[in-house]
Design an enzyme around this catalytic site. Sequence first.
Site, PDB file in Angstrom:
ATOM      1  CD  GLU A 128      -2.879   1.219   2.357  1.00  0.00           C
ATOM      2  OE1 GLU A 128      -2.709   0.443   3.319  1.00  0.00           O
ATOM      3  OE2 GLU A 128      -3.792   2.037   2.307  1.00  0.00           O
ATOM      4  N   GLY A 268       2.901   2.478  10.800  1.00  0.00           N
ATOM      5  CA  GLY A 268       2.652   1.708  12.014  1.00  0.00           C
ATOM      6  C   GLY A 268       2.500   0.224  11.737  1.00  0.00           C
ATOM      7  CB  ALA A 269       0.616  -2.174  11.639  1.00  0.00           C
ATOM      8  CG  MET A 270       0.148  -3.240   4.933  1.00  0.00           C
ATOM      9  SD  MET A 270      -0.874  -1.806   4.468  1.00  0.00           S
ATOM     10  CE  MET A 270      -2.061  -2.614   3.412  1.00  0.00           C
ATOM     11  CD  GLU A 271      -4.926  -2.160   5.575  1.00  0.00           C
ATOM     12  OE1 GLU A 271      -3.983  -1.684   6.244  1.00  0.00           O
ATOM     13  OE2 GLU A 271      -5.591  -1.484   4.772  1.00  0.00           O
ATOM     14  CG  HIS A 304      -6.264   0.428  12.594  1.00  0.00           C
ATOM     15  ND1 HIS A 304      -7.042   1.557  12.534  1.00  0.00           N
ATOM     16  CD2 HIS A 304      -5.697   0.310  11.365  1.00  0.00           C
ATOM     17  CE1 HIS A 304      -6.949   2.093  11.331  1.00  0.00           C
ATOM     18  NE2 HIS A 304      -6.128   1.350  10.601  1.00  0.00           N
ATOM     19  CD  GLU A 305      -2.965  -2.106  10.708  1.00  0.00           C
ATOM     20  OE1 GLU A 305      -3.429  -2.297   9.564  1.00  0.00           O
ATOM     21  OE2 GLU A 305      -2.643  -0.970  11.121  1.00  0.00           O
ATOM     22  CG  HIS A 308      -7.739  -2.126   7.902  1.00  0.00           C
ATOM     23  ND1 HIS A 308      -8.572  -1.204   7.325  1.00  0.00           N
ATOM     24  CD2 HIS A 308      -6.645  -1.426   8.328  1.00  0.00           C
ATOM     25  CE1 HIS A 308      -8.009   0.004   7.403  1.00  0.00           C
ATOM     26  NE2 HIS A 308      -6.851  -0.098   8.021  1.00  0.00           N
ATOM     27  CD  GLU A 327      -6.416   3.174   6.662  1.00  0.00           C
ATOM     28  OE1 GLU A 327      -6.595   2.977   7.879  1.00  0.00           O
ATOM     29  OE2 GLU A 327      -5.774   2.375   5.940  1.00  0.00           O
TER      30      GLU A 327
HETATM   31  N1  PHE Z   1      -3.104   0.834   5.831  1.00  0.00           N
HETATM   32  C1  PHE Z   1      -2.252   0.993   6.979  1.00  0.00           C
HETATM   33  C2  PHE Z   1      -3.176   1.219   8.160  1.00  0.00           C
HETATM   34  O1  PHE Z   1      -3.659   0.352   8.736  1.00  0.00           O
HETATM   35  C3  PHE Z   1      -1.330   2.136   6.911  1.00  0.00           C
HETATM   36  C4  PHE Z   1      -0.266   2.046   5.887  1.00  0.00           C
HETATM   37  C5  PHE Z   1      -0.334   2.791   4.740  1.00  0.00           C
HETATM   38  C6  PHE Z   1       0.830   1.224   6.076  1.00  0.00           C
HETATM   39  C7  PHE Z   1       0.635   2.742   3.780  1.00  0.00           C
HETATM   40  C8  PHE Z   1       1.816   1.168   5.129  1.00  0.00           C
HETATM   41  C9  PHE Z   1       1.735   1.937   3.992  1.00  0.00           C
HETATM   42  O2  PHE Z   1      -3.571   2.266   8.516  1.00  0.00           O
HETATM   43 ZN    ZN Z   2      -5.716   1.523   8.662  1.00  0.00          ZN
END
Ligand code: PHE
Ligand code: ZN
Length: 881
Positions: A128, A268-271, A304-305, A308, A327
């Site tokens: 992402e 922070g993190a990625m879903e 949060h993740e 998602h 988001e």
């Molecule tokens: N989509 C991720 C979130 O949970 C944020 C994110 C965006 C991480 C782009 C990496 C790169 O909010």
């Molecule tokens: Zn998110």
Amino acid sequence: MRTDTGQVFKLEDYRPSNFLIPKTKLSFRLDPDRTTVVSELTVERNAETSDGTPLVLDGDGLTLVELEIDGEKVGPNAYDLTPEKLTVHALPKRKSFRLKVTTEISPSTNTALMGLYRSNGVYCTQCEAEGFRRITYFLDRPDVLSVYTVRIEADRKDAPLLLSNGNPSDAGELDGGRHYAVWEDPFPKPSYLFALVAGDLGVLEDRFTTMSGREVALGIYVEHGKEPRATYAMDALKRSMKWDEEVFGREYDLDVFNIVAVSDFNMGAMENKGLNVFNDKYVLADEETATDADFANIEAIIAHEYFHNWTGNRITCRDWFQLCLKEGLTVYRDHEFSADQRSRAVKRIAEVRTLKAHQFPEDQGPLAHPVRPRRYREINNFYTATVYEKGSEIVRMIRTVLGREKFREGMDLYFERHDGDAATIEDFLRVFEDVSQKDLSQFALWYHQAGTPNVTVKASHDAQRAELVLDVEQSSPPTPGESRKRLMHIPLAFGLVGPSGEDFTWDTAEGASIENSILHIRKRKHSIRFTGISERPRVSLNRGFSAPVTLSVEEKPEDRAFLARHDSDLFSRWQALNTLMTEAIIEASKLIRGGKEPQFPDDLLVLCGDIAADVSLEEAYRALALTFPAEADVAREIGSNIDPDAILAARDALVAAVGSANGASFATLYEKLAAEGPFSPDAQSAGRRALRNALLDYLSASSGNPGRAAAQFEQATNMTDRSAALTTLAVRHPAAPETAAALARFEERYGSDPLVLDKWFQIQAAAPGRHSLETVRSLSEHRAFSLANPNRIRSLIGTFSSANQTGFHRPDGEGYRFFTEMVLAVERRNPQVAARLATALRSWRSLEPGRRALAREALLRISSAENLSPDLRDIVERTLA
Ligand code: PHE
Ligand code: ZN
């Protein structure tokens, strides 16, 4: 690095894709410097796409090795290759065909941390928003959903662990010490949710049984030896899964759910579907290394993740303009989760503080944009507080406007109607209109119009007629590209507070619609007349922060102090006290700028003492109430001609005055709050620590004696107390030998633990004063400082520029000079992180003239650098515009 084409993407230019990719088969042969990716795509023409339409795939920094269609090699005459596009002209006339693309990439030299890269020897991906095109040529847009099969092959010693999205389907040994694994994800997904992880990691395993009896294997992968530090994250994950079932009726849908913690991560993190990748900062925690704030963040981000999976993955976004669809909604969901797990009032106050500290300045400055933007140059720059936090506030307002039950009905309809879709904000709003039969067209402006609305309120009471009139007026300031604003629908929760704190009821009210103590402001002006109010009430407004607006209320300080003591709405009570504190600091800073001694109203000092001692309030609440507005919060309220030195001096003086006025009782309470029994990260214990540490700061500020903080530092049995003591030492006693000793001890003890060492950098970077620049500059030369690790950059440079107002905004401009050097150095490796750092200058126009000119020079210096990335250029040019 990509070159800046200056292209602007516009919402109104959205067109459905000419081609679809129902199936994607990826095969990775992993190698640090030369990874081969074979992608076999089933490509389909959209119904309207003519035979002659070329297939245009996105790419970024790829080496094309081979191209085949339906098993036949495609020669170089049949396609065009630019750095960003692969255009295939000669396509079969069939509706559907198979395209095989072989590319080569180099994970070890990928310093932007987008696409496939290496972190601490582990292969991992971040796709992402547009990172998948750095792995292979693809229709890299969120409305192209595909079912993925992924085969990973790697050296077994180097990478015993091979993970991707979905469920594992096959694995085995190969010659030459290599092995492979195959993963299948049955749910169609956009490319930004693709993930791969390969490496040598330890795992913490657990299980979860879903509400329909599905067994899910859970795994959290971390560096070997750190498995015990994932226990809290695992617990948070299971609570999140259960909560989503109970509160939203949402069940998990795969056989496995994996989380991987990596140390180099831009965000922070990625879903990613079934395989969340985390910044290790938001996974690893134990009492020795993590603070209570870290525990709370981990709980929120794990949730949060996970959330998602439904709001983002099962229902994704049609295009990146709709980012807030996933988001804002998911932040709303994680806020509700934390509120249910902890104290709702405390959580709400914390949320609003974050919103005001990050989103308000964005919305009130040059980077303001609607929650759903209409244009962007670089989508990476739109992962903003506006999209996330204000986006969440909008969802919250929908619940306020519809009521809890209709809101849930609307969410159910959203999941039912749009499962498997790439949806829009219009789709989202429509479900709520459909279930409630309400017209949300005026409300929808919250998504489309930038800027923080202001609401002015004047109350007049007529005792003889037993009437109260509220004159309410709304206005929205102009924002970039939007000079004329339309009238908003603002749901304002309120109460009329009687002399002993109870809420008055009224006989009749006219002039605006009122439902369940919510005033619906829809026109520019409302004059609302309440009858049956014989005594003059205090008006408590925007209770629970029901709308993200600024309020200007004509109100006497006595009324505000009354509300700070008696409002039955705990949020508004906190707000009243916070406003009193802010006003006191502003007044004192004016005196200081005029060369006079600061003075504070005695009432306020007593009020702070009373709140600290009020055992009917939770300790966490009291701690928050006693936390003074940050210097930047005060600056925001002042709005223009800011002198950070005067604000700091005023704030310090007030902290010391509150500490002196309540010295004896604060000292007793501090002792009384000492820990008993073993550590627990639960909200109540954390609240007790927070209150005690707030008191420590007051006592240190007023006594000028580092003894108590030094003793706490030595005796602390957890990181919360230890780092709080170190912070107090660094902020209140910068020159004391105790401080130098504690800093050295801390470094020695935690030097080999990157996440804890980040705190050491952070505490020093935040310690205010002009001379902090020298410290920060020398820390940037420390052997443990590195431009390769985003957490380290944020700890030092991010903290200095966003949390050290007096150091960063030094009147000689040296803070800016250091900052621009660092931003440009970071951008050469990692444009995304550099662009985010650069937003620290967004409020430059509200500084006093001297600093304003120097800040502008700094921005110009960045913008005139050669080969600027699109990320940084976009931020700097908008900031200067
Ligand atoms: N989509 C991720 C979130 O949970 C944020 C994110 C965006 C991480 C782009 C990496 C790169 O909010
Ligand atoms: Zn998110």
